[in-house]
Design a protein around this motif. Sequence first.
Motif, mmCIF file in Angstrom:
data_model
loop_
_atom_site.group_PDB
_atom_site.id
_atom_site.type_symbol
_atom_site.label_atom_id
_atom_site.label_comp_id
_atom_site.label_asym_id
_atom_site.label_seq_id
_atom_site.Cartn_x
_atom_site.Cartn_y
_atom_site.Cartn_z
ATOM 1 N N ALA A 129 -81.617 26.260 2.267
ATOM 2 C CA ALA A 129 -81.688 25.522 1.012
ATOM 3 C C ALA A 129 -83.027 24.797 0.886
ATOM 4 C CB ALA A 129 -80.542 24.513 0.938
ATOM 5 N N LEU A 130 -83.340 24.407 -0.339
ATOM 6 C CA LEU A 130 -84.573 23.698 -0.623
ATOM 7 C C LEU A 130 -84.697 22.451 0.241
ATOM 8 C CD1 LEU A 130 -87.051 23.379 -2.650
ATOM 9 C CD2 LEU A 130 -85.514 21.875 -3.940
ATOM 10 N N LEU A 131 -85.858 22.294 0.846
ATOM 11 C CA LEU A 131 -86.195 21.086 1.592
ATOM 12 C C LEU A 131 -87.369 20.414 0.899
ATOM 13 C CD1 LEU A 131 -86.012 22.383 5.275
ATOM 14 C CD2 LEU A 131 -84.427 20.815 4.164
ATOM 15 N N PRO A 132 -87.488 19.098 1.091
ATOM 16 C CA PRO A 132 -86.699 18.241 1.981
ATOM 17 C C PRO A 132 -85.372 17.824 1.368
ATOM 18 C CG PRO A 132 -88.366 16.946 0.892
ATOM 19 C CD PRO A 132 -88.606 18.364 0.470
ATOM 20 N N ASP A 133 -84.484 17.337 2.242
ATOM 21 C CA ASP A 133 -83.198 16.825 1.794
ATOM 22 C C ASP A 133 -83.064 15.378 2.272
ATOM 23 O OD1 ASP A 133 -82.740 17.059 4.510
ATOM 24 O OD2 ASP A 133 -81.380 18.776 4.321
ATOM 25 N N ALA A 134 -81.854 14.892 2.347
ATOM 26 C CA ALA A 134 -81.628 13.506 2.742
ATOM 27 C C ALA A 134 -81.287 13.376 4.225
ATOM 28 C CB ALA A 134 -80.527 12.899 1.884
ATOM 29 N N SER A 135 -81.756 14.319 5.043
ATOM 30 C CA SER A 135 -81.561 14.195 6.493
ATOM 31 C C SER A 135 -82.227 12.913 6.989
ATOM 32 C CB SER A 135 -82.163 15.395 7.214
ATOM 33 O OG SER A 135 -81.474 16.585 6.880
ATOM 34 N N ARG A 176 -89.113 20.496 7.883
ATOM 35 C CA ARG A 176 -87.877 20.862 8.583
ATOM 36 C C ARG A 176 -87.003 19.626 8.759
ATOM 37 N NH1 ARG A 176 -90.063 24.018 13.811
ATOM 38 N NH2 ARG A 176 -91.756 22.501 13.602
ATOM 39 N N PRO A 177 -85.676 19.751 8.593
ATOM 40 C CA PRO A 177 -84.790 18.595 8.742
ATOM 41 C C PRO A 177 -84.578 18.253 10.215
ATOM 42 C CG PRO A 177 -83.495 20.559 8.311
ATOM 43 C CD PRO A 177 -84.944 20.983 8.240
ATOM 44 N N VAL A 178 -84.494 16.963 10.502
ATOM 45 C CA VAL A 178 -84.269 16.477 11.865
ATOM 46 C C VAL A 178 -83.199 15.392 11.795
ATOM 47 C CG1 VAL A 178 -85.321 15.437 13.903
ATOM 48 C CG2 VAL A 178 -86.679 16.962 12.465
ATOM 49 N N GLN A 179 -82.239 15.440 12.713
ATOM 50 C CA GLN A 179 -81.117 14.506 12.659
ATOM 51 C C GLN A 179 -81.328 13.226 13.462
ATOM 52 O OE1 GLN A 179 -78.610 15.006 10.482
ATOM 53 N NE2 GLN A 179 -79.866 16.784 9.912
ATOM 54 N N THR A 180 -82.196 13.263 14.470
ATOM 55 C CA THR A 180 -82.429 12.084 15.308
ATOM 56 C C THR A 180 -83.927 11.923 15.546
ATOM 57 O OG1 THR A 180 -82.286 13.312 17.400
ATOM 58 C CG2 THR A 180 -80.220 12.433 16.484
ATOM 59 N N PHE A 181 -84.310 10.725 15.973
ATOM 60 C CA PHE A 181 -85.721 10.457 16.244
ATOM 61 C C PHE A 181 -86.267 11.419 17.292
ATOM 62 C CE2 PHE A 181 -89.150 8.300 18.513
ATOM 63 C CZ PHE A 181 -89.949 7.850 17.474
ATOM 64 N N SER A 182 -85.488 11.666 18.331
ATOM 65 C CA SER A 182 -85.956 12.548 19.404
ATOM 66 C C SER A 182 -85.826 14.025 19.043
ATOM 67 C CB SER A 182 -85.174 12.279 20.689
ATOM 68 O OG SER A 182 -83.789 12.536 20.498
ATOM 69 N N TYR A 223 -86.338 9.116 6.675
ATOM 70 C CA TYR A 223 -85.881 9.036 5.298
ATOM 71 C C TYR A 223 -85.476 7.606 4.965
ATOM 72 C CZ TYR A 223 -83.318 10.180 1.019
ATOM 73 O OH TYR A 223 -82.882 10.251 -0.282
ATOM 74 N N GLN A 224 -85.829 7.167 3.758
ATOM 75 C CA GLN A 224 -85.539 5.811 3.318
ATOM 76 C C GLN A 224 -84.635 5.852 2.077
ATOM 77 O OE1 GLN A 224 -86.295 3.252 5.007
ATOM 78 N NE2 GLN A 224 -87.888 3.995 6.399
ATOM 79 N N PRO A 225 -83.327 5.782 2.276
ATOM 80 C CA PRO A 225 -82.416 5.851 1.126
ATOM 81 C C PRO A 225 -82.649 4.745 0.097
ATOM 82 C CG PRO A 225 -81.215 6.131 3.187
ATOM 83 C CD PRO A 225 -82.600 5.711 3.554
#
Length: 227
Positions: free
Chosen positions: A130-136, A188-194, A219-221
């Motif tokens: 899907a289109l990136l970036p997202d709200a990861s 690319r989406p990343v879920q954690t800092f590391s 990301y800054q909601p």
Amino acid sequence: MRYLLVVFTAALLGILSPLSHAQHSPGQFARLVVLKPKPGLSSEFTAGYQRHLIWHKNNKDPWIWRGWTFVLGERVGQFMDGTFGHAIADFDQAVDPAADSADNNLNVTPYADFVSHGIYERLETASTGALLPDASPFMALNTYTVIPGQESSFESAITNLARLPKNQHLSWYKLRIGGQLSQYVLMRPVQTFSGGGTLSEIELPVGLVQHAQSELLRYQPTLSYEP
């Protein structure tokens, strides 16, 4: 930072040939802005930017604007916002550009300096998922400056990479106006800092890239807007 520079669109339409423009499907273009908070004014910038987002809400802006802060890399501490998934003609239809600019000058520019502002095109054949970036929670951002004259070879190489099973979700963008035209960015989406440290390495043929850098953004909601 959301004021519309109409000359961007006019110049971009001049760059794209009729043939290449006919091949673009709607939704491939994005605007990206990078700002650098002035020394000692990060909190004021955050508050001012949030007030500016309220302007977008009150004026019923139909576009989604996402915001991030750089947490790793050469631009650590800077801020990036962007709107994605547009047809190029959309940029002639921004909500009240003059009033947007005035509110921006009141609430944002006293506390931050513009670093860059550009229009990018998503390269569909090189992108997957899907289109990136997202709200990861995080986004890995790779920026490549390609050796002039090697753009076609570079695009062929990243298109081949997209066919590899390990590359399941990525978006490649090419800068169309607003800087060095041989610039490409990979999101690319990343879920954690590391998590950025565990991403698959992008292996490109030698002799194509003049400069490359990798960065991680958070990301800054509260610094993003969705209608």
